[in-house]
Design a protein around this motif. Structure first.
Motif, PDB file in Angstrom:
ATOM      1  N   CYS A  70     -14.379   3.323  11.488  1.00 14.29           N
ATOM      2  CA  CYS A  70     -12.322   3.001  11.474  1.00 14.29           C
ATOM      3  C   CYS A  70     -11.761   3.162  12.970  1.00 14.29           C
ATOM      4  O   CYS A  70     -10.626   2.486  12.783  1.00 14.29           O
ATOM      5  N   VAL A  71     -11.881   4.339  13.641  1.00 18.31           N
ATOM      6  CA  VAL A  71     -11.451   4.103  15.003  1.00 18.31           C
ATOM      7  C   VAL A  71     -11.410   3.408  15.528  1.00 18.31           C
ATOM      8  O   VAL A  71     -10.553   2.713  16.540  1.00 18.31           O
ATOM      9  N   ALA A  72     -12.822   2.795  15.894  1.00 14.61           N
ATOM     10  CA  ALA A  72     -12.870   1.419  16.008  1.00 14.61           C
ATOM     11  C   ALA A  72     -12.117   0.173  16.104  1.00 14.61           C
ATOM     12  O   ALA A  72     -10.973  -0.812  16.073  1.00 14.61           O
ATOM     13  N   GLN A  73     -12.002  -0.304  14.631  1.00 11.79           N
ATOM     14  CA  GLN A  73     -11.332  -1.136  14.135  1.00 11.79           C
ATOM     15  C   GLN A  73      -9.460   0.158  14.327  1.00 11.79           C
ATOM     16  O   GLN A  73      -8.788  -1.838  14.460  1.00 11.79           O
ATOM     17  N   ALA A  74      -9.344   0.299  14.334  1.00  9.75           N
ATOM     18  CA  ALA A  74      -8.039   0.684  13.957  1.00  9.75           C
ATOM     19  C   ALA A  74      -7.314   0.505  16.001  1.00  9.75           C
ATOM     20  O   ALA A  74      -6.082   0.670  16.094  1.00  9.75           O
ATOM     21  N   GLU A  75      -8.073   0.816  17.017  1.00  8.19           N
ATOM     22  CA  GLU A  75      -8.080   1.116  17.943  1.00  8.19           C
ATOM     23  C   GLU A  75      -8.521  -0.271  19.274  1.00  8.19           C
ATOM     24  O   GLU A  75      -8.111  -0.070  20.114  1.00  8.19           O
ATOM     25  N   PHE A  98      -9.577  24.415 -10.610  1.00 13.69           N
ATOM     26  CA  PHE A  98     -10.619  23.229 -10.042  1.00 13.69           C
ATOM     27  C   PHE A  98     -12.234  23.878  -9.473  1.00 13.69           C
ATOM     28  O   PHE A  98     -11.828  25.532  -9.632  1.00 13.69           O
ATOM     29  N   ALA A  99     -13.320  23.002  -9.833  1.00 17.47           N
ATOM     30  CA  ALA A  99     -14.425  23.964  -9.376  1.00 17.47           C
ATOM     31  C   ALA A  99     -14.422  23.889  -7.799  1.00 17.47           C
ATOM     32  O   ALA A  99     -15.379  24.266  -6.696  1.00 17.47           O
ATOM     33  N   SER A 100     -13.784  22.726  -7.273  1.00 17.03           N
ATOM     34  CA  SER A 100     -13.535  22.470  -5.876  1.00 17.03           C
ATOM     35  C   SER A 100     -12.824  21.591  -5.278  1.00 17.03           C
ATOM     36  O   SER A 100     -12.164  21.254  -5.777  1.00 17.03           O
ATOM     37  N   ALA A 101     -12.969  22.080  -4.144  1.00 12.03           N
ATOM     38  CA  ALA A 101     -10.799  21.043  -3.639  1.00 12.03           C
ATOM     39  C   ALA A 101     -11.120  20.359  -1.930  1.00 12.03           C
ATOM     40  O   ALA A 101     -11.709  21.870  -1.406  1.00 12.03           O
ATOM     41  N   PHE A 102     -10.687  19.932  -1.287  1.00 14.18           N
ATOM     42  CA  PHE A 102     -10.341  18.981  -0.405  1.00 14.18           C
ATOM     43  C   PHE A 102      -8.981  19.669   0.146  1.00 14.18           C
ATOM     44  O   PHE A 102      -7.685  18.978   0.018  1.00 14.18           O
ATOM     45  N   SER A 103      -8.190  20.351   1.231  1.00 14.07           N
ATOM     46  CA  SER A 103      -6.784  20.286   1.383  1.00 14.07           C
ATOM     47  C   SER A 103      -6.690  21.054   2.829  1.00 14.07           C
ATOM     48  O   SER A 103      -7.351  21.235   3.393  1.00 14.07           O
ATOM     49  N   PHE A 104      -5.732  19.850   3.359  1.00 16.42           N
ATOM     50  CA  PHE A 104      -5.401  19.490   4.760  1.00 16.42           C
ATOM     51  C   PHE A 104      -3.958  19.720   4.856  1.00 16.42           C
ATOM     52  O   PHE A 104      -3.161  19.531   3.806  1.00 16.42           O
ATOM     53  N   LYS A 105      -3.317  20.347   6.271  1.00 19.34           N
ATOM     54  CA  LYS A 105      -2.384  19.599   5.979  1.00 19.34           C
ATOM     55  C   LYS A 105      -1.909  18.422   7.172  1.00 19.34           C
ATOM     56  O   LYS A 105      -2.545  17.206   7.185  1.00 19.34           O
ATOM     57  N   TYR A 106      -0.570  17.339   6.229  1.00 19.51           N
ATOM     58  CA  TYR A 106      -0.129  15.960   6.923  1.00 19.51           C
ATOM     59  C   TYR A 106       0.111  16.761   8.383  1.00 19.51           C
ATOM     60  O   TYR A 106       0.416  17.292   9.249  1.00 19.51           O
ATOM     61  N   SER A 107      -1.058  15.640   8.500  1.00 22.22           N
ATOM     62  CA  SER A 107      -0.598  14.552   9.760  1.00 22.22           C
ATOM     63  C   SER A 107      -0.379  13.579   9.925  1.00 22.22           C
ATOM     64  O   SER A 107      -1.265  12.571   9.516  1.00 22.22           O
ATOM     65  N   ARG A 108       0.174  13.246  11.000  1.00 24.07           N
ATOM     66  CA  ARG A 108       0.943  11.487  11.007  1.00 24.07           C
ATOM     67  C   ARG A 108      -0.244  10.544  11.387  1.00 24.07           C
ATOM     68  O   ARG A 108      -0.739  11.210  12.662  1.00 24.07           O
ATOM     69  N   ARG A 109      -0.150   9.374  10.860  1.00 22.71           N
ATOM     70  CA  ARG A 109      -1.323   8.222  11.414  1.00 22.71           C
ATOM     71  C   ARG A 109      -0.532   6.952  11.952  1.00 22.71           C
ATOM     72  O   ARG A 109       0.019   6.466  10.857  1.00 22.71           O
ATOM     73  N   PRO A 110      -1.615   7.062  12.944  1.00 17.27           N
ATOM     74  CA  PRO A 110       0.000   5.974  14.119  1.00 17.27           C
ATOM     75  C   PRO A 110      -0.254   4.874  13.003  1.00 17.27           C
ATOM     76  O   PRO A 110      -1.319   4.200  12.451  1.00 17.27           O
ATOM     77  N   GLY A 111       1.008   3.470  12.369  1.00 23.87           N
ATOM     78  CA  GLY A 111       1.005   2.303  11.483  1.00 23.87           C
ATOM     79  C   GLY A 111       1.222   3.152  10.641  1.00 23.87           C
ATOM     80  O   GLY A 111       1.795   1.985   9.826  1.00 23.87           O
ATOM     81  N   THR A 112       1.282   3.997  10.124  1.00 20.32           N
ATOM     82  CA  THR A 112       1.304   4.635   8.670  1.00 20.32           C
ATOM     83  C   THR A 112       2.726   4.581   8.189  1.00 20.32           C
ATOM     84  O   THR A 112       2.996   5.325   9.432  1.00 20.32           O
ATOM     85  N   LYS A 137      -3.938   0.222  -2.326  1.00 22.28           N
ATOM     86  CA  LYS A 137      -2.908   1.352  -2.911  1.00 22.28           C
ATOM     87  C   LYS A 137      -1.436   1.333  -2.180  1.00 22.28           C
ATOM     88  O   LYS A 137      -0.435   1.442  -1.983  1.00 22.28           O
ATOM     89  N   PHE A 138      -2.190   1.459  -0.582  1.00 24.80           N
ATOM     90  CA  PHE A 138      -1.539   2.014   0.511  1.00 24.80           C
ATOM     91  C   PHE A 138      -0.569   2.975   0.395  1.00 24.80           C
ATOM     92  O   PHE A 138       0.462   3.516  -0.095  1.00 24.80           O
ATOM     93  N   CYS A 139      -1.166   3.634  -0.182  1.00 26.54           N
ATOM     94  CA  CYS A 139      -0.533   5.357   0.353  1.00 26.54           C
ATOM     95  C   CYS A 139       0.246   5.595   1.610  1.00 26.54           C
ATOM     96  O   CYS A 139      -0.109   5.279   2.081  1.00 26.54           O
ATOM     97  N   THR A 140       1.587   5.137   1.867  1.00 28.35           N
ATOM     98  CA  THR A 140       2.062   5.849   2.644  1.00 28.35           C
ATOM     99  C   THR A 140       1.580   6.832   4.191  1.00 28.35           C
ATOM    100  O   THR A 140       1.485   6.732   4.801  1.00 28.35           O
ATOM    101  N   PHE A 141       0.389   7.961   3.650  1.00 26.63           N
ATOM    102  CA  PHE A 141       0.215   8.567   4.850  1.00 26.63           C
ATOM    103  C   PHE A 141      -1.090   8.140   5.410  1.00 26.63           C
ATOM    104  O   PHE A 141      -1.985   8.345   6.088  1.00 26.63           O
TER     105      PHE A 141
END
Length: 472
Positions: free
Chosen positions: A96-101, A355-369, A184-188
């Motif tokens: 995906c980095v190759a595709q984006a850049e 929840f039995a498990s989960a992934f959680s993150f701080k929002y970070s900007r993705r260029p182009g989104t 779906k085009f989620c904005t993040f």
């Protein structure tokens, strides 16, 4: 981040593949290894042993590009050392980095020979030939326009139509990609821009690959897709098959004991799929269903196309169908405009669901989104504090879920060697890691294990019954 395993056989050329990110990338790396194997490439266990180095990249995590460029700097140094010794190293960047850049990557790091997007890696043989032709012309003193070979197109034909049959299975478990892309085009999210529109493989092709994997030793298959439950592939009968219909057909393959799928979207969790969790015994009692936020206002800003009530309603219906279902999810804190009340709504949802498990993150900007241009970006300190609070609650729930299984005897797929001498690690039906004593000959088998202790991220266990007698 993972590396494709080394090949014990001596071959003329060797490739080192480093994989970043999701299970889709792990699957893609395995298929690239199969494809390159047909060209005579064996697998190297380090870049120093390789003639070709492939970085299969992921753009989801924060600072993904920087990590790739840092690794490319190291590969550039290896390439320069090789040239001084009369050898060469071909460097390829995929994913995906190759595709984006794309062109920017070739410009920024001239040591890169090939840049290939996730929909075009089936063209690696052609791209390698072109890169070798360019390298030969340069050695002959020819000046060429541009540097590197670039392919980040979205081809009309599916890459799956051009790949060889998969070879080898890791310890009884295998990934099988059935759907790619996202509408779906989620904005993040960058996935629609790096993986393209949703595409579902024909059911006959999926079933054929599954049979090949089972013949190679797979007893568990995980179906992969960016929106895997949006699967709508053409069936052998000419009708459009849903994921539920595909799961039912896969469950009929003799020797396939376990099925899983990831990653799902709440909007695509239909009645038939919920019923499959009740009716198909091979479908494991575990579901990863990302919600991202508990606030309707933030979900709308994210363009998630579902609200809090829809998600909670799905949870109720799923647990009614499969009472022992373990739920996992994804959460983003600090999305632009997220207030204290919005974050509190997320904490309340987590507390309500469990929840039995989960992934959680701080929002970070993705260029182009779209999200990167939204006003009211949340201060970093606020995001950090919210993430700490959320993760504290999620860890508490994960520990409680693990401890609730202590004392039970459950079937565990023994998958790998542990870090301690004599230790092996397996997965329960609920995808929990279990550490226990055992021999290497148990790897790749399902054994009865008594769970003896539960921790935040794993359990301890011991072989039980017949499995214990066989290991003695």
């Amino acid at each position: 981040m993972t590396d494709v395993r080394p090949d014990s056989q001596r071959q003329r050329k060797r490739v080192f593949i480093r994989t970043y990110g999701c299970q889709m990338n792990v699957y893609d790396s395995d298929r690239m290894a199969d494809l390159l194997g047909s060209l005579g490439y064996g697998l190297a266990d380090s870049v120093e042993q390789a003639d070709l180095a492939v970085l299969n990249t992921c753009h989801i995590r924060e600072h993904a590009s920087e990590k790739v460029y840092s690794e490319l700097g190291r590969l550039r140094d290896v390439k320069q050392e090789r040239r001084g010794a009369g050898r060469d190293l071909t460097i390829a960047v995929a994913g995906c980095v190759a595709q984006a850049e794309g062109e920017e990557m070739v410009r920024r790091q001239p040591a890169v020979d090939i840049v290939v997007g996730p929909q075009a890696y089936h063209r690696l043989p052609e791209l390698l030939a072109e890169a070798e032709r360019k390298a030969a012309l340069k050695r002959a003193g020819k000046r060429l326009p541009g540097a590197g070979v670039l392919d980040t197109d979205f081809p009309a034909e599916s890459k799956f139509d051009h790949l060889p049959a998969p070879h080898g299975v890791r310890a009884g478990s295998a990934f099988l990609s059935i759907q790619e892309g996202c509408d779906k085009f989620c904005t993040f999210c960058v996935v629609p821009y790096t993986r393209g529109a949703e595409y579902s493989r024909p059911a006959a092709a999926v079933l054929a690959e599954a049979r090949t994997l089972v013949a190679a030793g797979a007893i568990e298959i995980t179906l992969l897709g960016q929106n895997v439950n949006a699967y709508h592939g053409e069936g052998p009968d000419g009708a459009t098959w849903s994921l539920a219909r595909l799961i039912q057909a896969l469950a009929e393959i003799e020797g396939l004991a376990r099925l899983r799928y990831t990653t799902s979207h709440p909007r695509d969790m239909d009645d038939d799929l919920i019923a499959a969790h009740r009716d198909v015994p091979q479908l494991m009692p575990y579901l990863h269903l990302p919600v991202q936020s508990g606030s309707d206002r933030i979900l709308a800003a994210m363009n998630r196309r579902h609200g809090r009530d829809l998600f909670l309603g799905l949870v109720d219906r799923l647990r009614a169908a499969r009472p022992d279902l373990a739920l996992s999810s994804d959460f983003i804190v600090g999305f632009p405009g997220e207030s204290d009340a919005d974050f509190d709504a997320t904490m309340q949802l987590v507390d309500q669901v469990g929840f039995a498990s989960a992934f959680s993150f701080k929002y970070s900007r993705r260029p182009g989104t779209p999200g990167s241009a939204l006003p009211d970006q949340v201060p970093e300190a606020v995001k950090t504090a919210r993430l700490a609070a959320l993760q504290s609650l999620l860890v508490k729930q994960a520990r409680a879920f693990n401890q609730s299984k202590v004392g039970r005897i459950v079937p565990v797929l023994l998958a790998e060697i542990g870090r301690k001498p004599g230790q092996i690690v397996g997965k329960t039906p609920w995808l929990q890691s279990v550490h226990l004593e055992g021999t290497l000959r148990l790897i790749g088998r399902i054994a009865e294990v008594r769970l003896t202790a539960g921790h935040a991220n794993s359990l301890a266990g011991e072989l039980a019954g017949v499995a214990r007698e066989q290991a003695a």
